[in-house]
Motif scaffolding. Structure first.
Motif, PDB file in Angstrom:
ATOM      1  N   ILE A  17     109.227  76.862  19.613  1.00  0.00           N
ATOM      2  CA  ILE A  17     108.050  77.733  19.539  1.00  0.00           C
ATOM      3  C   ILE A  17     107.605  77.881  18.088  1.00  0.00           C
ATOM      4  O   ILE A  17     106.404  77.876  17.786  1.00  0.00           O
ATOM      5  CB  ILE A  17     108.342  79.099  20.184  1.00  0.00           C
ATOM      6  CG1 ILE A  17     108.550  78.930  21.700  1.00  0.00           C
ATOM      7  CG2 ILE A  17     107.205  80.090  19.913  1.00  0.00           C
ATOM      8  CD1 ILE A  17     108.932  80.204  22.424  1.00  0.00           C
ATOM      9  N   GLY A  18     108.561  77.989  17.169  1.00  0.00           N
ATOM     10  CA  GLY A  18     108.218  78.090  15.758  1.00  0.00           C
ATOM     11  C   GLY A  18     107.455  76.868  15.262  1.00  0.00           C
ATOM     12  O   GLY A  18     106.478  76.987  14.517  1.00  0.00           O
ATOM     13  N   ILE A  19     107.878  75.695  15.688  1.00  0.00           N
ATOM     14  CA  ILE A  19     107.198  74.458  15.291  1.00  0.00           C
ATOM     15  C   ILE A  19     105.781  74.436  15.836  1.00  0.00           C
ATOM     16  O   ILE A  19     104.824  74.066  15.133  1.00  0.00           O
ATOM     17  CB  ILE A  19     108.016  73.243  15.763  1.00  0.00           C
ATOM     18  CG1 ILE A  19     109.279  73.099  14.896  1.00  0.00           C
ATOM     19  CG2 ILE A  19     107.185  71.963  15.717  1.00  0.00           C
ATOM     20  CD1 ILE A  19     110.276  72.092  15.408  1.00  0.00           C
ATOM     21  N   TYR A 246     109.822  87.799  21.766  1.00  0.00           N
ATOM     22  CA  TYR A 246     110.274  87.554  23.135  1.00  0.00           C
ATOM     23  C   TYR A 246     109.249  86.737  23.935  1.00  0.00           C
ATOM     24  O   TYR A 246     109.495  86.399  25.091  1.00  0.00           O
ATOM     25  CB  TYR A 246     110.516  88.878  23.869  1.00  0.00           C
ATOM     26  CG  TYR A 246     111.852  89.528  23.582  1.00  0.00           C
ATOM     27  CD1 TYR A 246     112.941  88.784  23.159  1.00  0.00           C
ATOM     28  CD2 TYR A 246     112.022  90.900  23.747  1.00  0.00           C
ATOM     29  CE1 TYR A 246     114.158  89.378  22.907  1.00  0.00           C
ATOM     30  CE2 TYR A 246     113.238  91.508  23.497  1.00  0.00           C
ATOM     31  CZ  TYR A 246     114.309  90.744  23.076  1.00  0.00           C
ATOM     32  OH  TYR A 246     115.528  91.347  22.835  1.00  0.00           O
ATOM     33  N   LYS A 247     108.113  86.440  23.340  1.00  0.00           N
ATOM     34  CA  LYS A 247     107.022  85.817  24.082  1.00  0.00           C
ATOM     35  C   LYS A 247     107.233  84.310  24.223  1.00  0.00           C
ATOM     36  O   LYS A 247     107.935  83.673  23.440  1.00  0.00           O
ATOM     37  CB  LYS A 247     105.689  86.100  23.385  1.00  0.00           C
ATOM     38  CG  LYS A 247     105.329  87.587  23.334  1.00  0.00           C
ATOM     39  CD  LYS A 247     105.101  88.161  24.720  1.00  0.00           C
ATOM     40  CE  LYS A 247     104.798  89.653  24.691  1.00  0.00           C
ATOM     41  NZ  LYS A 247     103.555  89.987  24.025  1.00  0.00           N
ATOM     42  N   ASP A 248     106.560  83.741  25.238  1.00  0.00           N
ATOM     43  CA  ASP A 248     106.761  82.327  25.545  1.00  0.00           C
ATOM     44  C   ASP A 248     105.862  81.437  24.693  1.00  0.00           C
ATOM     45  O   ASP A 248     105.053  81.899  23.888  1.00  0.00           O
ATOM     46  CB  ASP A 248     106.538  82.061  27.034  1.00  0.00           C
ATOM     47  CG  ASP A 248     105.117  82.415  27.492  1.00  0.00           C
ATOM     48  OD1 ASP A 248     104.201  82.486  26.652  1.00  0.00           O
ATOM     49  OD2 ASP A 248     104.931  82.614  28.708  1.00  0.00           O
ATOM     50  N   MET A 249     106.029  80.137  24.897  1.00  0.00           N
ATOM     51  CA  MET A 249     105.310  79.139  24.109  1.00  0.00           C
ATOM     52  C   MET A 249     103.796  79.291  24.245  1.00  0.00           C
ATOM     53  O   MET A 249     103.062  79.230  23.251  1.00  0.00           O
ATOM     54  CB  MET A 249     105.734  77.739  24.552  1.00  0.00           C
ATOM     55  CG  MET A 249     105.032  76.601  23.837  1.00  0.00           C
ATOM     56  SD  MET A 249     105.717  76.293  22.217  1.00  0.00           S
ATOM     57  CE  MET A 249     107.174  75.328  22.651  1.00  0.00           C
ATOM     58  N   GLY A 250     103.307  79.480  25.474  1.00  0.00           N
ATOM     59  CA  GLY A 250     101.874  79.571  25.700  1.00  0.00           C
ATOM     60  C   GLY A 250     101.245  80.727  24.960  1.00  0.00           C
ATOM     61  O   GLY A 250     100.150  80.608  24.400  1.00  0.00           O
ATOM     62  N   TYR A 251     101.926  81.872  24.949  1.00  0.00           N
ATOM     63  CA  TYR A 251     101.425  83.043  24.218  1.00  0.00           C
ATOM     64  C   TYR A 251     101.294  82.736  22.732  1.00  0.00           C
ATOM     65  O   TYR A 251     100.257  83.003  22.110  1.00  0.00           O
ATOM     66  CB  TYR A 251     102.373  84.225  24.436  1.00  0.00           C
ATOM     67  CG  TYR A 251     102.105  85.429  23.565  1.00  0.00           C
ATOM     68  CD1 TYR A 251     101.276  86.459  23.998  1.00  0.00           C
ATOM     69  CD2 TYR A 251     102.685  85.547  22.307  1.00  0.00           C
ATOM     70  CE1 TYR A 251     101.026  87.564  23.201  1.00  0.00           C
ATOM     71  CE2 TYR A 251     102.444  86.652  21.499  1.00  0.00           C
ATOM     72  CZ  TYR A 251     101.621  87.660  21.952  1.00  0.00           C
ATOM     73  OH  TYR A 251     101.383  88.749  21.149  1.00  0.00           O
TER      74      TYR A 251
END
Length: 655
Positions: A17-19, A246-251
């Motif tokens: 997610i950071g990338i 805590y949020k997902d990739m799409g967010y």
């Protein structure tokens, strides 16, 4: 005068997610390490943080690691070792709450004050700057005027202001909520919040009359400062933070892209501002905050107190209106959409409010057109009988659009750093020089004799085309210049390695030019803390933190609430949100209203959920609410693993 850098700071639950946050335009990301990160389910290995660092630094983006729990004495050595490991992994800064960390052997890494340090006043902000903090995450509750007042006491060369612009809102001043620990033993200041603020409560006045039933009166809407960015910049904010570890990739993809677009528009308007990292983003979707989970939006207190900041009906995602029910069948529901062009997909999430204003979810297994455009027949995952109060005319919202979800599961952004490419003819052959938008420069040479082109126009076109093939890199050509005495034929088998060597040299030049953020030097002699007495609200949980405050002139230091020394009723939450105001029972609201003025007083209220009862007390001068209660006996008996005790009264003055 150098332009002010504007930093978009995105959350990362994990390395992947950071990338993607970087790919979607983040100037910096913040991520938790393997421990002490204030989010128990968002830990990451040091090796994974190093992977994010390598990617982020290619674009000049920064990586900040959260170490913002309060620490016990027996955890300080582990925190020290971890800080050094993160420094060696290339992390750019640590985000901290516990001042005890400033008393141990940390690496020369920049330190940022977490929002849990509860920075609301110019005096505290100035103190933290002078104590060696380089960035301050201000309380979310501040107004533009209050932010500007803090800006006015800081040295912009030494310390910057960071402010939350999007995401879930904690109803309490961050770091000032102990309800979770009092009731469950799970400390919010140690990353284990049980989220009592999202529960439904019955509210009673001082005479025991019910004024609200089954309402989520401590649940806030989500923060959205999209319309206030220019004013926040003018007030002094320089780093703009998106909540959501805590949020997902799409967010993270969507919200990062949304604010990247907004900030790029501002940067185009204002020459005195600049991006904090390199490259430009293109997106394969149209960003929009409404598409992700949200509790509806508020800009909270930035523009002053607002009446409609609470998500009192439900803490869930109500979504966006999509249409209404036309028929309820034995196994299906038929819908009429507001827009005939709207498409309903298999897997979509729908919802509606039942007669008790509770949100009921309706997940679609299968959706199919039902006659004319805008009419759909959907087959829910759950039995129709379980969908309470669903009937013809019920308004339906969509809170998950599977088409949108699938779009963000794929590659959805491209971030490129612009380069100028110049091909020069030399006595030895050809030299390709590449210069990026930050001024870094590198070159590669192709030795050997050159062959004249038979078709000049075709040769030049192929030469430009070969040089422009940067698709597998992080670069994109701005301009290609050919400095040749005549058209030459250069086969692709020679141009390709020349281009690759030049780009590799440019990447190496960028890497070698990278500089760590400087660690701020504390003012000497140590400046005095704004107060000489600290209660449990200061969250001092170890002797190094106690030593820090004592060194800065504090005379009386109580230990943190988690040390279990506060046995009686205390403020378990302090908040700018006021239940009286939200229920139109505030004395200030009644002022000047004929027949009402003087009849409403800020008397205590109580809120109850099951067996849990808390008292609401109102401090009208600063316009704050205290949620008062006591620690449960079972929690009190579970003594902390590393108990601490500091002196509670002013020590005698030495003769």
């Amino acid at each position: 005068m150098l332009p002010h850098q504007i930093e978009l700071l995105s959350p990362a639950r994990d390395a992947d997610i950071g990338i993607e946050a970087v790919n979607h335009g983040a100037d910096a990301i913040y991520i938790g390490g393997p421990s002490f990160g204030a989010r128990t389910s968002a830990d990451n290995r040091v090796q994974d943080i190093a992977r994010v660092v390598r990617h982020a630094h290619r674009f000049g983006s920064r990586v900040y690691v959260t170490m913002n729990t309060i620490l016990r004495d027996d955890e300080l050595e582990g925190a020290r070792k971890l800080a050094w490991q993160l420094y060696d992994a290339g992390a750019d800064a640590l985000i901290i709450q516990d001042m005890g960390l400033l008393e141990i052997d940390l690496p020369p890494i920049q330190l940022h004050a977490s929002t849990q340090t509860d920075i609301r006043t110019p005096e505290k902000a100035r103190f933290l700057q002078d104590a060696g903090l380089s960035k301050l995450v201000l309380a979310r509750e501040l107004t533009l005027r209050q932010i500007a007042a803090i800006r006015d006491v800081l040295d912009a060369e030494r310390c910057q202001i960071e402010f939350f612009i999007h995401g879930a809102l904690c109803v309490a001043y961050s770091g000032q909520c102990y309800v979770s620990h009092a009731h469950t033993g799970r400390s919010a200041n140690r990353g284990e919040c049980s989220q009592a603020c999202r529960l439904p409560y019955e509210v009673k006045d001082s005479q025991g009359r019910i004024v609200a039933h089954d309402k989520h009166v401590l649940s806030m809407k989500d923060n959205n400062q999209s319309d206030n960015l220019r004013e926040l910049i003018d007030a002094g904010a320089r780093s703009f933070k998106i909540e959501g570890r805590y949020k997902d990739m799409g967010y993270v993809k969507n919200i990062t892209a949304h604010y990247r677009v907004l900030f790029d528009q501002i940067l185009e308007e204002r020459a005195e501002l600049a991006r904090a990292s390199s490259g430009r983003c293109t997106f394969g979707f149209t960003p929009g905050p409404d598409q992700n989970f949200n509790r509806e939006f508020t800009d909270y207190f930035v523009q002053g107190r607002q009446e409609d900041i609470g998500a009192f009906d439900t803490p869930k995602n109500p979504g966006r209106p999509i249409g209404w029910v036309t028929q309820v069948g034995p196994h299906f529901v038929e819908l009429e959409t507001d827009d005939p062009a709207t498409v309903v997909h298999n897997g979509d999430g729908l919802c509606y409010l039942d007669l008790h204003k509770e949100l009921v979810g309706l997940q679609i297994n299968r959706a199919e057109p039902a006659g004319r455009p805008g009419r759909w027949r959907v087959f829910p995952k759950d039995a129709i009988e379980g969908l309470r109060h669903l009937k013809r005319g019920t308004v339906v919202n969509r809170n998950r659009d599977m088409d949108w979800v699938r779009a963000l599961e794929k590659k959805s952004a491209d971030r490129r750093i612009g380069v100028w490419m110049r091909l020069d003819e030399t006595a030895e052959g050809l030299t390709l020089t590449v210069t990026d938008e930050d001024g870094h420069c590198a070159a590669a040479t192709l030795p050997g004799a050159l062959e004249p082109a038979k078709d000049a126009a075709l040769a030049e076109a192929r030469l430009r085309e070969g040089l422009a093939r940067l698709g597998e890199t992080v670069f994109a050509p701005i301009e290609i210049s050919l400095q040749l005495s005549q058209p030459w034929f250069v086969p692709a088998s020679l141009i390709n390695p020349l281009r690759r060597d030049a780009i590799a040299a440019l990447e190496a030049a960028r890497a070698s030019a990278w500089q760590r953020l400087p660690r701020a030097t504390p003012v000497e002699p140590p400046v005095s803390y704004p107060e000489d007495t600290l209660t449990y609200l200061a969250n001092v949980f170890n002797h190094k933190a106690r030593d820090f405050y004592a060194r800065h002139g504090v005379k009386v230091i109580a230990s943190a609430y988690e040390s279990h020394e506060e046995e009686g009723e205390v403020s378990l939450m302090i908040t700018k949100h006021c239940v009286r105001f939200s229920l139109s029972l505030c004395p200030k609201q009644a002022k000047g209203v004929t027949g009402v003025q003087g009849t409403i007083r800020a008397e205590p209220m109580s809120i109850t959920h099951g067996n849990e009862k808390l008292t609401l007390r109102f401090d009208c001068k600063p316009c704050e609410m205290h949620v008062v209660g006591r620690i449960k006996p079972a929690v009190m008996q579970a003594l902390p693993a590393s108990p601490v005790k500091f002196y509670r009264t002013r020590p005698p003055i030495a003769a």
